[in-house]
Design an enzyme around this catalytic site. Structure first.
Site, PDB file in Angstrom:
ATOM      1  N   ASN A   1       3.073   2.716 -10.743  1.00 53.58           N
ATOM      2  CA  ASN A   1       1.822   2.714 -11.501  1.00 53.58           C
ATOM      3  C   ASN A   1       0.601   3.043 -10.644  1.00 53.58           C
ATOM      4  OD1 ASN A   1      -0.153   1.720 -13.689  1.00 53.58           O
ATOM      5  ND2 ASN A   1      -0.519   0.273 -12.019  1.00 53.58           N
TER       6      ASN A   1
ATOM      7  N   SER B   1       2.632   8.734 -15.649  1.00 49.84           N
ATOM      8  CA  SER B   1       2.033  10.057 -15.544  1.00 49.84           C
ATOM      9  C   SER B   1       0.745  10.077 -16.360  1.00 49.84           C
ATOM     10  CB  SER B   1       3.035  11.113 -16.021  1.00 49.84           C
ATOM     11  OG  SER B   1       2.489  12.411 -15.930  1.00 49.84           O
TER      12      SER B   1
ATOM     13  N   TYR C   1      -6.645  15.560 -10.058  1.00 53.47           N
ATOM     14  CA  TYR C   1      -5.851  14.543 -10.748  1.00 53.47           C
ATOM     15  C   TYR C   1      -4.767  15.191 -11.592  1.00 53.47           C
ATOM     16  CZ  TYR C   1      -4.652  10.722 -13.907  1.00 53.47           C
ATOM     17  OH  TYR C   1      -3.963   9.784 -14.629  1.00 53.47           O
TER      18      TYR C   1
ATOM     19  N   ASP D   1       0.877  -1.173   0.000  1.00 60.23           N
ATOM     20  CA  ASP D   1       0.000   0.000   0.000  1.00 60.23           C
ATOM     21  C   ASP D   1       0.910   1.218   0.000  1.00 60.23           C
ATOM     22  OD1 ASP D   1      -1.632   2.186   0.611  1.00 60.23           O
ATOM     23  OD2 ASP D   1      -2.910   1.041   1.977  1.00 60.23           O
TER      24      ASP D   1
ATOM     25  N   LYS E   1      -0.612  14.898 -11.234  1.00 53.42           N
ATOM     26  CA  LYS E   1       0.261  14.420 -12.312  1.00 53.42           C
ATOM     27  C   LYS E   1       1.243  15.504 -12.758  1.00 53.42           C
ATOM     28  CE  LYS E   1      -1.140  10.192 -12.581  1.00 53.42           C
ATOM     29  NZ  LYS E   1      -0.223   9.086 -12.185  1.00 53.42           N
TER      30      LYS E   1
END
Length: 272
Positions: free
Chosen positions: A81, A132, A146, A54, A150
């Site tokens: 990922n 990314s 989000y 985790d 990124k």
């Protein structure tokens, strides 16, 4: 000795497909996920070791890295990922949602990266591949959390790229647009909504209708996995790898148009 890759977030989607691809090409794979009860078939591969990680829990990060090294001797490549997308109007998001988005997408990636660096330095080589997004190169409405997470990964990776050259450690970024996985379903389930923000209704409705049509030519998870694999073996110093027609178009506009023209182009695209 076969090379070994550690991948986060392999229970499904891009991580799962990537783990299988590396294994089928002869790599040893440390396939990590929050819940190892996930009903996929990675345990059926002799060269895949499935373990719990985790990325918000540092103790599980260290444990997984140590287990991977003990099992296969060393780790050659790290693929960060694991991530998720918090979509919705920024004003509708809660403090908890904001913090969770960065805790997973940014801080989690940083923690895993920092944990593996001593091993890579000891080996005097290694490769870090951060997943990314095109949303890390261009700002988009309704995905401000989000996208900003990124953007942070892009800046982190580019800075780290220069630092780690001195240690013979490579850093690479994979930049997909939309991908045909359950990612968007999860984003819809987490979509930030506040019925009191009726002032946005016209904009939101128009944008969401437009957004549905913006993903023609999106990448498959197999295409993304193939690019990740190629980035791991291409032995170049390339930093960024773009995948998907939508990502190519958006990032192309960002990098070739002058600022005023780019903003006008994107406003027209979003119909705002």
């Amino acid at each position: 000795m076969n090379k070994t890759v550690l991948i986060t977030g392999t229970s499904r989607g891009i991580g799962y497909i990537t783990a299988k691809l590396f294994a089928e090409n002869g790599w040893n794979v440390v396939a990590t996920m929050r819940n190892t009860d996930s009903k996929n078939n990675l345990n059926n591969y002799k060269n895949i070791f499935v373990t719990t990680l985790d990325i918000t829990q540092p103790e599980t990060i260290a444990q997984s890295i140590n287990q991977g090294i003990e099992r296969f001797g060393k780790i050659d490549v790290l693929i960060n990922n694991a991530a998720f997308g918090q979509f919705g109007l920024f004003e509708a998001t809660t403090v908890k949602q904001i913090e969770e988005q960065f805790q997973v997408n940014v801080f989690g990636t940083m923690h895993v990266t920092q944990a593996i660096l001593p091993h890579f330095r000891k080996n005097k080589q290694g490769t870090i591949i951060n997943i990314s997004s095109a949303a890390g190169r261009i700002g988009m409405p309704m995905v401000s959390l989000y996208s900003s997470s990124k953007f942070a990964i892009e800046g982190f990776s580019e800075s780290l790229y220069y630092e780690l050259i001195s240690q013979n450690i490579k850093v690479k970024l994979i930049e997909p647009g939309g991908v045909d996985t359950t990612f968007h379903k999860t984003a819809e389930e987490k979509f930030a909504f506040n019925e009191d923000l009726a002032d946005y209704n016209n904009f939101t409705q128009k944008f969401l209708q437009k957004f549905e049509k913006m993903h023609d030519g999106i990448a498959t998870p197999e295409q993304v996995a193939n690019l990740i694999y190629n980035a791991a073996i291409d032995d170049t110093d390339n930093l960024r790898y773009i995948v998907g027609n939508d990502a190519t178009t958006w990032i192309g506009a960002r990098t070739t148009l002058k600022e005023f023209d780019y903003i006008a182009y994107m406003k027209n695209l979003y119909e705002v």
